[in-house]
Design a protein around this motif. Structure first.
Motif, PDB file in Angstrom:
ATOM      1  N   THR A 101       0.841  -1.198   0.000  1.00  0.00           N
ATOM      2  CA  THR A 101       0.000   0.000   0.000  1.00  0.00           C
ATOM      3  C   THR A 101       0.874   1.244   0.000  1.00  0.00           C
ATOM      4  O   THR A 101       2.013   1.233   0.483  1.00  0.00           O
ATOM      5  N   ARG A 143      -4.601   2.129  -0.250  1.00  0.00           N
ATOM      6  CA  ARG A 143      -4.699   1.681  -1.639  1.00  0.00           C
ATOM      7  C   ARG A 143      -3.326   1.286  -2.174  1.00  0.00           C
ATOM      8  O   ARG A 143      -2.288   1.638  -1.608  1.00  0.00           O
ATOM      9  N   HIS A 146      -1.545   0.794  -8.318  1.00  0.00           N
ATOM     10  CA  HIS A 146      -2.337   0.648  -9.539  1.00  0.00           C
ATOM     11  C   HIS A 146      -3.756   1.200  -9.386  1.00  0.00           C
ATOM     12  O   HIS A 146      -4.456   1.401 -10.378  1.00  0.00           O
ATOM     13  N   GLN A 147      -4.170   1.465  -8.153  1.00  0.00           N
ATOM     14  CA  GLN A 147      -5.497   2.011  -7.908  1.00  0.00           C
ATOM     15  C   GLN A 147      -5.515   3.537  -7.951  1.00  0.00           C
ATOM     16  O   GLN A 147      -6.571   4.140  -7.773  1.00  0.00           O
TER      17      GLN A 147
END
Length: 263
Positions: A101, A143, A146-147
């Protein structure tokens, strides 16, 4: 604190990729290294951080607050990276770990350099996320890269670089991969943070128009050598070298539409 680079040479496979580069970054100064691809500007920055590619060697002198960095043990260089000197790379997708993350990645430097516990480091990571204007910082830290959008990933990279409040920030083409609107936002954010913290800045770019927004002094490189060093205002008004004159033509072209109207 000041950075002094003198007669820096970087060699790889028998080739001199950086050849006698010298410049100084006094405390609080904003200096730009500018040149076309292959001019040696990024290799110069990597040499400062002790992050040259395998097989490359550095000679000459790189002094940070009087301490010689060339030949310094890796352990001591690692302590300086993040703590005294931060870096933002051109492409955050390659700089970020895809399976961790973003909050953990921001917190990692804080835990390593400042010895904070997991909970306190997370709180600092959230504060850093807010500082670089990431939306909903309490949730975005959970997150994965890639998010996030490209601009958000670059904000995470800036948060990581500034997590331990370094005295010098090296920004290596930090907006090249972004569209024009996001580029302007990131440049404004970066400059605001540098000024607020009183940090020194080394900004690397191939774009003189971008350099004019963030730096006051410019060092122009070509084929690993310095061809001109002057205030950015001078580079814009009376460029002395053909290289700088070409960069100025390119910069001027980006500021005008094809039909001749101001962009």
């Amino acid at each position: 604190m000041s950075l002094v680079v003198e007669d820096l040479v970087v060699e790889l496979d028998g080739r001199r990729l950086v050849d006698g580069v010298s410049f100084e970054v006094p405390d609080g100064a904003r200096v730009g290294l500018i040149g076309e691809s292959g001019s040696g500007k990024s290799l110069t920055a990597l040499a400062v951080l002790g992050l040259l590619p395998d097989g490359a060697t550095a000679h000459g002198s790189i002094r940070w607050d009087g301490t010689e960095l060339i030949g310094l043990p890796d352990r001591e260089l690692a302590r300086l990276r993040g703590d005294d000197i931060g870096i933002v790379f051109q492409e955050p997708r390659t700089a970020l770990n895809p399976i961790r993350t973003v909050g953990r990645q921001i917190a990692e430097s804080i835990r390593i350099h400042q010895g904070l516990g997991k909970r306190e480091a997370r709180e600092r990571a959230i504060a850093q996320a807010a500082r670089v204007r990431l939306p909903a910082p309490e949730t975005i830290v959970d997150r994965y890269p890639h998010q996030l959008s490209g601009g958000q990933r670059q904000r995470v990279a800036i948060a990581m670089a500034l997590a331990c409040r370094p005295r010098l920030l090296i920004a290596d083409e930090p907006t090249t991969a972004l569209d024009v609107t996001i580029q302007a936002e990131i440049l404004s954010l970066l400059l605001g943070l540098v000024e607020a913290e009183g940090m020194s800045l080394v900004f690397i770019t191939h774009d003189l128009a971008v350099l004019a927004q963030v730096a006051t002094e410019g060092v122009v490189l070509e084929h690993g050598r310095v061809v001109e060093a002057a205030p950015v205002s001078t580079l814009l008004s009376t460029p002395a070298s053909p290289v700088t004159q070409g960069l100025l033509r390119d910069a001027t072209a980006t500021l005008w539409r094809p039909e001749g109207g101001a962009a």
